[in-house]
Scaffold this motif. Structure first.
Motif, PDB file in Angstrom:
ATOM      1  N   VAL A  98       1.063  -1.112   0.468  1.00 54.54           N
ATOM      2  CA  VAL A  98       0.010  -0.413  -0.225  1.00 54.54           C
ATOM      3  C   VAL A  98       0.778   1.315  -0.100  1.00 54.54           C
ATOM      4  CG1 VAL A  98      -1.556   1.607   1.521  1.00 54.54           C
ATOM      5  CG2 VAL A  98      -2.197  -0.838   1.052  1.00 54.54           C
ATOM      6  N   ALA A  99       1.632   1.470   1.171  1.00 50.75           N
ATOM      7  CA  ALA A  99       2.797   2.338   0.991  1.00 50.75           C
ATOM      8  C   ALA A  99       3.342   2.641  -0.078  1.00 50.75           C
ATOM      9  CB  ALA A  99       3.968   2.225   1.835  1.00 50.75           C
ATOM     10  N   LEU A 100       3.652   1.106  -1.116  1.00 55.79           N
ATOM     11  CA  LEU A 100       4.528   2.060  -2.543  1.00 55.79           C
ATOM     12  C   LEU A 100       3.655   2.214  -3.618  1.00 55.79           C
ATOM     13  CD1 LEU A 100       6.821  -1.224  -2.590  1.00 55.79           C
ATOM     14  CD2 LEU A 100       7.823   0.961  -2.575  1.00 55.79           C
ATOM     15  N   LEU A 101       2.344   1.615  -3.518  1.00 56.05           N
ATOM     16  CA  LEU A 101       1.634   1.912  -4.529  1.00 56.05           C
ATOM     17  C   LEU A 101       0.910   3.549  -3.819  1.00 56.05           C
ATOM     18  CD1 LEU A 101      -0.415   1.431  -6.828  1.00 56.05           C
ATOM     19  CD2 LEU A 101      -2.291   0.590  -5.089  1.00 56.05           C
ATOM     20  N   ALA A 102       0.140   3.890  -3.478  1.00 57.36           N
ATOM     21  CA  ALA A 102       0.366   5.099  -2.562  1.00 57.36           C
ATOM     22  C   ALA A 102       1.414   5.985  -3.118  1.00 57.36           C
ATOM     23  CB  ALA A 102      -0.177   5.297  -1.032  1.00 57.36           C
ATOM     24  N   THR A 112       6.384   8.578   4.014  1.00 61.31           N
ATOM     25  CA  THR A 112       6.617   7.983   5.643  1.00 61.31           C
ATOM     26  C   THR A 112       5.510   8.131   5.781  1.00 61.31           C
ATOM     27  OG1 THR A 112       7.156  10.242   5.741  1.00 61.31           O
ATOM     28  CG2 THR A 112       9.032   8.560   6.503  1.00 61.31           C
ATOM     29  N   ALA A 113       4.341   8.651   5.204  1.00 57.12           N
ATOM     30  CA  ALA A 113       2.960   9.181   5.350  1.00 57.12           C
ATOM     31  C   ALA A 113       2.747   7.793   4.706  1.00 57.12           C
ATOM     32  CB  ALA A 113       2.947  10.060   4.794  1.00 57.12           C
ATOM     33  N   ALA A 114       2.958   7.737   3.634  1.00 59.12           N
ATOM     34  CA  ALA A 114       2.268   6.596   2.710  1.00 59.12           C
ATOM     35  C   ALA A 114       2.575   5.143   3.654  1.00 59.12           C
ATOM     36  CB  ALA A 114       2.621   5.937   1.442  1.00 59.12           C
ATOM     37  N   VAL A 115       3.475   4.927   4.462  1.00 61.21           N
ATOM     38  CA  VAL A 115       3.707   3.391   5.336  1.00 61.21           C
ATOM     39  C   VAL A 115       2.971   3.878   6.215  1.00 61.21           C
ATOM     40  CG1 VAL A 115       5.284   2.967   6.851  1.00 61.21           C
ATOM     41  CG2 VAL A 115       6.482   3.889   4.722  1.00 61.21           C
ATOM     42  N   VAL A 116       2.496   5.390   6.860  1.00 64.74           N
ATOM     43  CA  VAL A 116       1.137   4.932   8.224  1.00 64.74           C
ATOM     44  C   VAL A 116       0.157   4.764   7.174  1.00 64.74           C
ATOM     45  CG1 VAL A 116      -0.096   7.012   8.985  1.00 64.74           C
ATOM     46  CG2 VAL A 116       2.082   6.763   9.462  1.00 64.74           C
ATOM     47  N   LEU A 117       0.066   5.273   6.024  1.00 60.26           N
ATOM     48  CA  LEU A 117      -1.534   4.527   5.091  1.00 60.26           C
ATOM     49  C   LEU A 117      -1.438   3.325   5.147  1.00 60.26           C
ATOM     50  CD1 LEU A 117      -3.828   5.082   3.362  1.00 60.26           C
ATOM     51  CD2 LEU A 117      -2.194   5.320   1.872  1.00 60.26           C
ATOM     52  N   GLY A 118      -0.068   2.528   4.934  1.00 55.45           N
ATOM     53  CA  GLY A 118      -0.370   0.781   4.567  1.00 55.45           C
ATOM     54  C   GLY A 118      -0.820   0.847   6.175  1.00 55.45           C
ATOM     55  N   ALA A 119       0.022   0.850   7.436  1.00 51.14           N
ATOM     56  CA  ALA A 119      -0.040   0.537   8.910  1.00 51.14           C
ATOM     57  C   ALA A 119      -1.820   0.580   8.897  1.00 51.14           C
ATOM     58  CB  ALA A 119       0.961   0.917   9.759  1.00 51.14           C
ATOM     59  N   ILE A 120      -2.051   1.971   8.280  1.00 53.06           N
ATOM     60  CA  ILE A 120      -3.815   2.343   9.519  1.00 53.06           C
ATOM     61  C   ILE A 120      -4.603   0.951   8.473  1.00 53.06           C
ATOM     62  CG2 ILE A 120      -6.098   3.240   8.281  1.00 53.06           C
ATOM     63  CD1 ILE A 120      -3.486   5.516   9.287  1.00 53.06           C
ATOM     64  N   CYS A 121      -3.976   0.333   6.058  1.00 52.42           N
ATOM     65  CA  CYS A 121      -4.930  -0.435   5.874  1.00 52.42           C
ATOM     66  C   CYS A 121      -4.778  -1.736   5.821  1.00 52.42           C
ATOM     67  CB  CYS A 121      -4.664   0.369   4.371  1.00 52.42           C
ATOM     68  SG  CYS A 121      -5.570   2.064   4.784  1.00 52.42           S
ATOM     69  N   ALA A 122      -3.773  -2.183   6.737  1.00 53.36           N
ATOM     70  CA  ALA A 122      -2.928  -3.829   6.484  1.00 53.36           C
ATOM     71  C   ALA A 122      -3.790  -4.638   7.731  1.00 53.36           C
ATOM     72  CB  ALA A 122      -1.974  -3.373   7.628  1.00 53.36           C
ATOM     73  N   PRO A 123      -4.662  -4.719   8.557  1.00 50.53           N
ATOM     74  CA  PRO A 123      -4.861  -5.029   9.537  1.00 50.53           C
ATOM     75  C   PRO A 123      -6.973  -5.095   8.853  1.00 50.53           C
ATOM     76  CG  PRO A 123      -5.232  -3.402  10.983  1.00 50.53           C
ATOM     77  CD  PRO A 123      -4.613  -3.000   9.866  1.00 50.53           C
ATOM     78  N   PRO A 124      -7.533  -6.214   8.931  1.00 54.41           N
ATOM     79  CA  PRO A 124      -8.913  -7.337   8.666  1.00 54.41           C
ATOM     80  C   PRO A 124      -9.279  -7.407   9.955  1.00 54.41           C
ATOM     81  CG  PRO A 124      -7.218  -8.081   7.319  1.00 54.41           C
ATOM     82  CD  PRO A 124      -6.523  -7.740   8.513  1.00 54.41           C
ATOM     83  N   ARG A 350     -12.032  -4.578   6.348  1.00 56.49           N
ATOM     84  CA  ARG A 350     -11.508  -3.596   7.157  1.00 56.49           C
ATOM     85  C   ARG A 350     -12.347  -3.301   7.889  1.00 56.49           C
ATOM     86  NH1 ARG A 350      -8.157  -6.252   4.659  1.00 56.49           N
ATOM     87  NH2 ARG A 350      -5.977  -6.348   4.356  1.00 56.49           N
ATOM     88  N   GLY A 351     -12.219  -2.821   8.553  1.00 54.92           N
ATOM     89  CA  GLY A 351     -13.301  -2.288  10.269  1.00 54.92           C
ATOM     90  C   GLY A 351     -12.850  -1.307  10.966  1.00 54.92           C
ATOM     91  N   VAL A 352     -12.527  -1.565  12.259  1.00 59.48           N
ATOM     92  CA  VAL A 352     -12.805  -0.304  13.224  1.00 59.48           C
ATOM     93  C   VAL A 352     -11.599  -0.065  13.362  1.00 59.48           C
ATOM     94  CG1 VAL A 352     -13.183  -0.268  15.758  1.00 59.48           C
ATOM     95  CG2 VAL A 352     -14.768  -1.534  14.201  1.00 59.48           C
ATOM     96  N   VAL A 353     -10.498  -0.687  13.607  1.00 57.71           N
ATOM     97  CA  VAL A 353      -8.752   0.001  13.613  1.00 57.71           C
ATOM     98  C   VAL A 353      -9.122   0.441  12.796  1.00 57.71           C
ATOM     99  CG1 VAL A 353      -6.981  -1.022  13.704  1.00 57.71           C
ATOM    100  CG2 VAL A 353      -8.275  -2.798  15.383  1.00 57.71           C
ATOM    101  N   THR A 354      -9.155   0.162  11.398  1.00 58.93           N
ATOM    102  CA  THR A 354      -8.498   1.019  10.796  1.00 58.93           C
ATOM    103  C   THR A 354      -8.986   2.382  10.239  1.00 58.93           C
ATOM    104  OG1 THR A 354      -8.436  -0.519   8.608  1.00 58.93           O
ATOM    105  CG2 THR A 354      -8.654   1.733   7.789  1.00 58.93           C
ATOM    106  N   ILE A 355     -10.607   2.633  11.016  1.00 55.46           N
ATOM    107  CA  ILE A 355     -11.062   3.844  11.039  1.00 55.46           C
ATOM    108  C   ILE A 355     -10.496   4.969  11.974  1.00 55.46           C
ATOM    109  CG2 ILE A 355     -14.059   4.518  11.839  1.00 55.46           C
ATOM    110  CD1 ILE A 355     -14.421   2.656  10.067  1.00 55.46           C
ATOM    111  N   VAL A 356     -10.527   3.874  13.655  1.00 53.78           N
ATOM    112  CA  VAL A 356      -9.833   4.205  14.397  1.00 53.78           C
ATOM    113  C   VAL A 356      -9.008   4.880  14.356  1.00 53.78           C
ATOM    114  CG1 VAL A 356      -8.696   4.024  17.677  1.00 53.78           C
ATOM    115  CG2 VAL A 356     -11.547   3.034  16.164  1.00 53.78           C
ATOM    116  N   THR A 357      -7.829   4.351  13.787  1.00 50.35           N
ATOM    117  CA  THR A 357      -6.038   4.402  13.451  1.00 50.35           C
ATOM    118  C   THR A 357      -6.317   6.173  12.380  1.00 50.35           C
ATOM    119  OG1 THR A 357      -5.769   2.905  12.555  1.00 50.35           O
ATOM    120  CG2 THR A 357      -5.298   3.368  14.236  1.00 50.35           C
ATOM    121  N   ALA A 358      -6.676   6.179  11.380  1.00 49.68           N
ATOM    122  CA  ALA A 358      -7.573   6.818  11.016  1.00 49.68           C
ATOM    123  C   ALA A 358      -7.705   8.840  10.968  1.00 49.68           C
ATOM    124  CB  ALA A 358      -8.017   6.908   9.780  1.00 49.68           C
ATOM    125  N   LEU A 359      -8.567   8.124  12.031  1.00 55.67           N
ATOM    126  CA  LEU A 359      -8.959   9.319  12.712  1.00 55.67           C
ATOM    127  C   LEU A 359      -8.032  10.131  14.251  1.00 55.67           C
ATOM    128  CD1 LEU A 359     -12.612   8.489  12.867  1.00 55.67           C
ATOM    129  CD2 LEU A 359     -11.810   9.962  11.615  1.00 55.67           C
TER     130      LEU A 359
END
Length: 528
Positions: A98-102, A112-124, A350-359
């Motif tokens: 995700v980080a490389l694509l973003a 570095t911000a793209a890696v943050v996005l990757g970490a946010i979107c990684a967990p189902p 994807r669900g709650v963890v992705t949402i909470v970490t993004a916000l």
């Protein structure tokens, strides 16, 4: 007061839509997000002024605790290989992809911000998968692995998220420092979690009141998370370890009331927090879109590309698992049963963890400037959640039916019967001990043993082969008795409720009788 009123409206609406989604047989988060979005578009609706730093420690710990208390360390130990394969390695692979694509499709987003996005979107999301799995009757081992993945991928993803956010805020993070932080975070978090669990067990043993022990249990996730967070360890792992320890050590056989109360409280709290979180996302999406401005259209296709990458990486990874399984390396079961791999690959909503970490992303970095790409990351993350819920959540039941993946009911029935037999043997042994100790006379013991054997036979018949005529007759008779007893309990309860609202009756005394009837009604339930 405006903030309280809005949060109340989001929660109540989310709860109602949770029930509606069950009836409509669609993922509740989708409906709830749309409700929050509609509420945010109401003219004159004030913006939510929420501190991002408060979202993670307020919403995440109880949701993790509610999921962890249904699991156990033994489940993890028995399935550690596939869980590590999915919850650790796949999280890193997904985050990197995700980080490389973003970074490629959105050059304005720093790596570095793209890696943050990757970490946010990684967990189902474990809750979304569990809800579908329970309804469709997937094999228990597969459900156990998916639930384990949902718990432990949060540990990996949130630790990676913290490292990435620190890298963005401070401007530099080394690989050696990151690896050291991972190791330190895990070791300290386990120690804190076990310590918090031990303290809660000791406090619970000193209190003989299910209300107090339940209230103490509610503090557990927050204590574990905040202590770990204070020393820069993994709050998620601390919460999971504390819950595992508490459940494993809560072995008082006579604390039936505590188990019933705590189970109900955590189910209610989990449902309410999920409803609030997804509704909050829908409403926050309005502010995110406004902050993005004219770039919404451009970001939308990028978000869909990221969602596609998340789905594709998981599918490719499970394809690799099949190949490794056939060679005897890795997850052997997938090599033998590739249909399970297909279901596992598609069960990546994807669900709650992705949402909470993004916000929860900080608004500024160390020099006071805005966090780079904050609104873009939040928009992409929310769209990924909604896209995976729609694309995978709506089609997973059909895919499972098409592939014919289902639980081995014969094996589970035999296991359930074995559990019932062992439980019955323990009760009979205790009865004989009481008889030998002279606490009950022979006549009473004989009658108790006859009654218990008869009841045990009736319960065991519920999991026997229904095609056997004698078993069918016993089950029908037992069902008829259950229906009659249900009608009698209902009539008795209705009379008590009428008396409670009539003058001249002491409500406290009536509540005592009501409580006894309620416990009787709960005790009548068949094993799930």
């Amino acid at each position: 007061m405006e903030l309280v009123a809005i949060l109340f409206a989001l929660t109540v609406g989310g709860l109602l839509l949770t029930a509606a989604a069950e009836w409509m047989r669609i993922p509740a988060p989708v409906l709830i997000c749309l409700y929050g979005l509609a509420l945010g578009l109401v003219p004159g609706m004030p913006a939510l002024d929420l501190n991002p730093e408060h979202l993670l420690p307020v919403l995440l710990p109880p949701l993790l605790w509610a999921a962890a208390r249904k699991y156990s360390w033994r489940h993890f130990a028995a399935n550690w290989r596939p869980i590590i394969f999915l919850a650790v390695v796949l999280v890193f692979v997904t985050a990197a992809a995700v980080a490389l694509l973003a970074a490629t499709i959105s050059p304005v987003l720093p790596l570095t911000a793209a890696v943050v996005l990757g970490a946010i979107c990684a967990p189902p999301d474990a809750a979304a998968v569990s809800a579908i799995a329970d309804r469709l009757g997937l094999p228990r081992r597969l459900v156990t692995i998916l639930e384990g993945e949902g718990l432990f991928n949060d540990v990996t993803a949130l630790t990676l998220y913290n490292v990435a956010v620190i890298g963005v805020v401070t401007g530099s993070v080394s690989a050696a420092w990151s690896a050291g932080l991972f190791a330190y975070s895990a070791v300290v978090a386990v120690a804190i979690g076990i310590g918090v669990g031990w303290v809660l067990v000791k406090l619970g043993s000193l209190v003989d009141d299910s209300r107090v022990t339940t209230a103490l249990g509610l503090t557990g996730p927050y204590i574990a998370f905040l202590l770990a967070d204070a020393v820069k360890a993994s709050g998620v792992l601390a919460v999971i370890c504390a819950a595992f320890y508490l459940v494993a050590r809560s072995n008082d056989p006579d604390d039936y009331e505590g188990r019933l109360v705590q189970g109900s409280v955590w189910e209610v709290l989990e449902t309410a927090l999920n409803a609030l979180t997804f509704a909050l996302v829908g409403m926050e999406l309005v502010d995110i879109i406004q902050a993005v401005g004219d770039g919404v259209g451009d970001l939308l296709w990028k978000a869909l590309a990221v969602a596609g990458a998340v789905i594709a990486v998981r599918a490719l990874w499970l394809g690799l698992a099949i190949l490794l399984g056939r060679t005897g390396i890795g997850w052997k079961q997938l090599g033998e049963h590739p249909r399970l791999a297909v279901v596992t690959a598609w069960a990546g909503m994807r669900g709650v963890v992705t949402i909470v970490t993004a916000l929860a992303l900080p608004e500024t970095i160390a020099d006071g400037s805005p966090f780079p790409g904050r609104e873009q990351i939040q928009f992409l993350s929310v769209v990924v959640v909604i896209a995976t819920l729609l694309a995978q959540g709506l089609t997973l039941p059909g895919l499972i039916a098409l592939l014919g993946v289902k639980a081995d009911t014969d094996k589970e029935t035999e296991a359930l019967r074995a559990i019932m037999i062992e439980s019955g043997k323990a009760a009979t042994r205790r009865l004989r001990e009481l008889r030998q100790q002279g606490e009950i006379d022979d006549e009473v013991a004989a009658r108790m043993e006859q009654w218990y054997d008869r009841r045990a036979g009736q319960v065991a018949s519920l999991v026997e082969d229904r095609e056997d005529p004698e078993t069918e007759r016993m089950v029908e008779k037992f069902d008829a008795m259950q229906r009659i007893e249900s009608e009698m309990l209902s009539a008795s309860t209705a009379q008590l409720l009428q008396m409670r609202s009539s003058p001249g009756n002491d409500p406290a005394l009536i509540d005592q009788v009501l409580a006894a009837l309620d416990h009787r009604a709960v005790g009548r339930r068949r094993p799930a």
